[in-house]
Design a protein around this motif. Structure first.
Motif, PDB file in Angstrom:
ATOM      1  N   UNK A 144      30.769  39.773  15.641  1.00 60.19           N
ATOM      2  CA  UNK A 144      32.154  40.302  15.640  1.00 60.19           C
ATOM      3  C   UNK A 144      32.051  41.625  16.443  1.00 60.19           C
ATOM      4  N   UNK A 145      31.017  42.335  16.596  1.00 59.91           N
ATOM      5  CA  UNK A 145      30.909  43.688  17.681  1.00 59.91           C
ATOM      6  C   UNK A 145      31.090  43.114  18.774  1.00 59.91           C
ATOM      7  N   UNK A 146      30.062  41.807  19.294  1.00 60.61           N
ATOM      8  CA  UNK A 146      30.040  41.522  20.586  1.00 60.61           C
ATOM      9  C   UNK A 146      31.428  40.751  20.910  1.00 60.61           C
ATOM     10  N   UNK A 147      32.309  40.288  20.151  1.00 64.04           N
ATOM     11  CA  UNK A 147      33.260  39.411  20.383  1.00 64.04           C
ATOM     12  C   UNK A 147      34.693  40.711  20.692  1.00 64.04           C
ATOM     13  N   UNK A 148      34.510  41.612  20.051  1.00 59.28           N
ATOM     14  CA  UNK A 148      35.629  42.487  20.056  1.00 59.28           C
ATOM     15  C   UNK A 148      35.319  43.552  21.618  1.00 59.28           C
ATOM     16  N   UNK A 149      34.028  43.846  21.676  1.00 56.08           N
ATOM     17  CA  UNK A 149      33.662  44.746  22.671  1.00 56.08           C
ATOM     18  C   UNK A 149      33.862  43.762  24.092  1.00 56.08           C
ATOM     19  N   UNK A 150      33.571  42.446  24.191  1.00 53.44           N
ATOM     20  CA  UNK A 150      33.623  41.509  25.356  1.00 53.44           C
ATOM     21  C   UNK A 150      35.263  41.527  25.539  1.00 53.44           C
ATOM     22  N   UNK A 151      35.834  41.420  24.619  1.00 51.90           N
ATOM     23  CA  UNK A 151      37.604  41.228  24.935  1.00 51.90           C
ATOM     24  C   UNK A 151      38.169  42.330  25.443  1.00 51.90           C
ATOM     25  N   UNK A 152      37.551  43.551  24.796  1.00 53.16           N
ATOM     26  CA  UNK A 152      38.284  44.867  25.704  1.00 53.16           C
ATOM     27  C   UNK A 152      37.734  44.896  26.862  1.00 53.16           C
ATOM     28  N   UNK A 153      36.458  44.479  27.307  1.00 52.25           N
ATOM     29  CA  UNK A 153      36.209  44.595  28.832  1.00 52.25           C
ATOM     30  C   UNK A 153      36.657  43.476  29.592  1.00 52.25           C
ATOM     31  N   UNK A 154      36.788  42.437  29.094  1.00 55.88           N
ATOM     32  CA  UNK A 154      37.512  41.290  30.117  1.00 55.88           C
ATOM     33  C   UNK A 154      38.891  41.353  30.162  1.00 55.88           C
ATOM     34  N   UNK A 155      39.510  41.698  29.293  1.00 55.00           N
ATOM     35  CA  UNK A 155      41.249  42.108  29.202  1.00 55.00           C
ATOM     36  C   UNK A 155      41.385  43.210  29.948  1.00 55.00           C
ATOM     37  N   UNK A 156      40.513  44.319  29.818  1.00 55.77           N
ATOM     38  CA  UNK A 156      40.511  45.377  30.776  1.00 55.77           C
ATOM     39  C   UNK A 156      40.620  45.001  32.417  1.00 55.77           C
ATOM     40  N   UNK A 157      39.934  44.245  32.682  1.00 53.30           N
ATOM     41  CA  UNK A 157      39.694  43.587  34.259  1.00 53.30           C
ATOM     42  C   UNK A 157      40.913  42.525  34.362  1.00 53.30           C
ATOM     43  N   UNK A 158      41.165  41.843  33.430  1.00 53.25           N
ATOM     44  CA  UNK A 158      42.332  40.811  33.781  1.00 53.25           C
ATOM     45  C   UNK A 158      43.639  41.763  34.031  1.00 53.25           C
ATOM     46  N   UNK A 159      43.819  42.750  33.032  1.00 54.49           N
ATOM     47  CA  UNK A 159      45.135  43.459  33.237  1.00 54.49           C
ATOM     48  C   UNK A 159      45.027  44.311  34.512  1.00 54.49           C
ATOM     49  N   UNK A 160      44.088  44.748  34.874  1.00 51.84           N
ATOM     50  CA  UNK A 160      43.806  45.377  36.122  1.00 51.84           C
ATOM     51  C   UNK A 160      44.183  44.675  37.339  1.00 51.84           C
ATOM     52  N   UNK A 161      43.777  43.300  37.213  1.00 50.56           N
ATOM     53  CA  UNK A 161      43.953  42.374  38.379  1.00 50.56           C
ATOM     54  C   UNK A 161      45.320  41.997  38.517  1.00 50.56           C
ATOM     55  N   UNK A 162      46.098  41.879  37.272  1.00 44.22           N
ATOM     56  CA  UNK A 162      47.286  41.634  37.086  1.00 44.22           C
ATOM     57  C   UNK A 162      48.417  42.462  37.884  1.00 44.22           C
ATOM     58  N   UNK A 163      48.106  43.909  37.861  1.00 44.07           N
ATOM     59  CA  UNK A 163      48.845  44.798  38.420  1.00 44.07           C
ATOM     60  C   UNK A 163      48.262  45.235  39.953  1.00 44.07           C
ATOM     61  N   UNK A 164      47.311  44.909  40.200  1.00 44.95           N
ATOM     62  CA  UNK A 164      46.628  44.976  41.596  1.00 44.95           C
ATOM     63  C   UNK A 164      46.308  43.789  42.201  1.00 44.95           C
TER      64      UNK A 164
END
Length: 218
Positions: A144-164
């Motif tokens: 659970x810890x790995x999944x939540x932390x990794x989701x936060x990390x990759x969604x951060x990069x995905x959202x950043x790539x979407x706007x830029x």
């Protein structure tokens, strides 16, 4: 020995960026699993996620799920290996570093895993995964810890790539044209770091010897 596997891994990584999503999704899971278990190519999952979303903006809603899932599967493989035999893990990680990580776990529990799972290199991560296995932390909470932390990390990069995305595409094109120069700079920086560490170690030795001599004379 694993050179052929790394080449195959890099080729898959390139295919993930351009393949249709029904191929890219399972390939991304494979890349994430390999990177978090057997192989180590720093930030490759972050790069693929950014490049994929920049070229396919509507995939920002779901594509980061795939590297997160792959990373969880790879971490579980390393976790299971560590749980079955600490001797194997001691060969891969320095015992002193492993003991230091164990102390962090004793102090913070699985929360010690959150920051390494969130942050990219040079923050160490696999040693925390291995230590969790050695110390027999509950697999459910670990997952659970790995999944939540990794989701936060990759969604951060995905959202950043979407706007830029336009800037990201230009940067990727520039890197493609100047790949040799970039590699040369990175190799030069790595060599400088190694030289500084070697020089620092050499300078520390006389000081340690001096202290030892003084203590004996006392």
């Amino acid at each position: 020995m694993l050179d052929w596997l790394k080449e195959w891994f890099l080729e898959i990584s390139r295919q993930v960026v351009v393949a249709p999503v029904y191929w890219a999704a399972p390939l991304m899971v494979v890349v994430g699993a390999l990177d978090s278990s057997l192989l180590s190519l720093p930030e490759v999952n972050d790069y693929i996620t950014v490049a994929r979303v920049a070229n396919n903006p509507l995939e920002v809603y779901y594509f980061p799920l795939f590297p997160a899932l792959g990373s969880v599967l790879g971490c579980l493989v390393l976790y299971r290996i560590a749980r079955r035999g600490e001797q194997f893990i001691s060969k891969r990680f320095h015992p002193q570093h492993l003991n230091r990580v164990k102390e962090l776990y004793r102090k913070w529990g699985l929360l010690a895993l959150v920051i390494p799972a969130l942050l990219p290199p040079p923050m160490p991560f696999k040693i925390f995964v291995a230590a969790a296995g050695v110390m027999n932390y509950p697999m459910g909470r670990f997952t659970l810890v790995i999944m939540l932390a990794r989701l936060a990390r990759y969604y951060f990069w995905g959202i950043l790539a979407y706007f830029f995305r336009n800037e990201v595409r230009r940067m990727i094109d520039w890197l493609g044209e100047h790949v040799l120069e970039v590699l040369g700079i990175l190799l030069g920086l790595a060599l400088m770091i190694l030289l500084v560490r070697w020089a620092t170690a050499r300078l520390r030795r006389p000081a340690v010897k001096g202290k030892t001599q003084i203590s004996f004379s006392d």
